[in-house]
Design a protein around this motif. Sequence first.
Motif, mmCIF file in Angstrom:
data_model
loop_
_atom_site.group_PDB
_atom_site.id
_atom_site.type_symbol
_atom_site.label_atom_id
_atom_site.label_comp_id
_atom_site.label_asym_id
_atom_site.label_seq_id
_atom_site.Cartn_x
_atom_site.Cartn_y
_atom_site.Cartn_z
ATOM 1 N N UNK A 1 7.673 -2.249 -5.433
ATOM 2 C CA UNK A 1 8.173 -1.567 -4.232
ATOM 3 C C UNK A 1 9.370 -0.687 -4.561
ATOM 4 N N UNK A 2 10.234 -1.178 -5.431
ATOM 5 C CA UNK A 2 11.414 -0.420 -5.835
ATOM 6 C C UNK A 2 11.017 0.867 -6.559
ATOM 7 N N UNK B 1 0.318 -8.243 -6.426
ATOM 8 C CA UNK B 1 1.173 -8.931 -7.393
ATOM 9 C C UNK B 1 1.806 -10.142 -6.731
ATOM 10 N N UNK B 2 2.394 -10.981 -7.549
ATOM 11 C CA UNK B 2 3.145 -12.104 -7.003
ATOM 12 C C UNK B 2 4.524 -11.601 -6.589
ATOM 13 N N UNK C 1 0.847 -1.188 0.000
ATOM 14 C CA UNK C 1 0.000 0.000 0.000
ATOM 15 C C UNK C 1 0.881 1.235 0.000
ATOM 16 N N UNK C 2 0.417 2.266 -0.686
ATOM 17 C CA UNK C 2 1.176 3.499 -0.772
ATOM 18 C C UNK C 2 0.215 4.636 -1.073
ATOM 19 N N UNK C 3 0.759 5.831 -1.253
ATOM 20 C CA UNK C 3 -0.060 6.972 -1.634
ATOM 21 C C UNK C 3 0.785 7.949 -2.435
ATOM 22 N N UNK D 1 4.043 1.818 -12.936
ATOM 23 C CA UNK D 1 4.453 0.680 -12.088
ATOM 24 C C UNK D 1 4.573 -0.618 -12.877
ATOM 25 N N UNK D 2 4.152 -0.586 -14.147
ATOM 26 C CA UNK D 2 4.194 -1.753 -15.030
ATOM 27 C C UNK D 2 3.361 -2.913 -14.482
ATOM 28 N N UNK D 3 2.131 -2.579 -14.054
ATOM 29 C CA UNK D 3 1.182 -3.599 -13.596
ATOM 30 C C UNK D 3 -0.137 -3.396 -14.328
#
Length: 150
Positions: free
Chosen positions: A127-128, A118-119, A62-64, A85-87
């Motif tokens: 996260x990176x 994600x997996x 989780x983020x914002x 984020x490439x998702x």
Amino acid sequence: RGCPTGFLNRNGSGHDVQNCEKCPQGTYVINSNDNTAECQKWPASAVCPNQGPPIFQASSVSSSITVNTIPDNVPAILKLLAKVLDVDESLLVLDDTEILGGRRAAAVLSKISFTVYAQAGKLEQVKSILASNSLVTALSGRIAEEGITA
């Protein structure tokens, strides 16, 4: 255009009439554009972000982000964030939008809170990116390219 993730496509008579029905909580739909699909119960061992197809052995972060935008642009900004984020955008879930500041040219300072599913390997990549200084630059560039009021 089809229905968004988590919605059933209930096509009326004729191709111009499209009705999207949200699946009830605790259910998902594999293909939101298949007008024969039905909502199915979530598997106990999976998560179904945005009531889309189940993901097994998934984790989340989780983020914002804080942006100056009009509230109607939040869905478009989330789509661009998913690209940065490439998702797949269906794996990014809006948790909350909080108005932080006053108005400036009809835009308001907004904190957009979200969760990405994600997996394991992919989640480390996400996260990176979230932790990097380049996230804001990349997202701002995408917002400008798309002409979104921010």
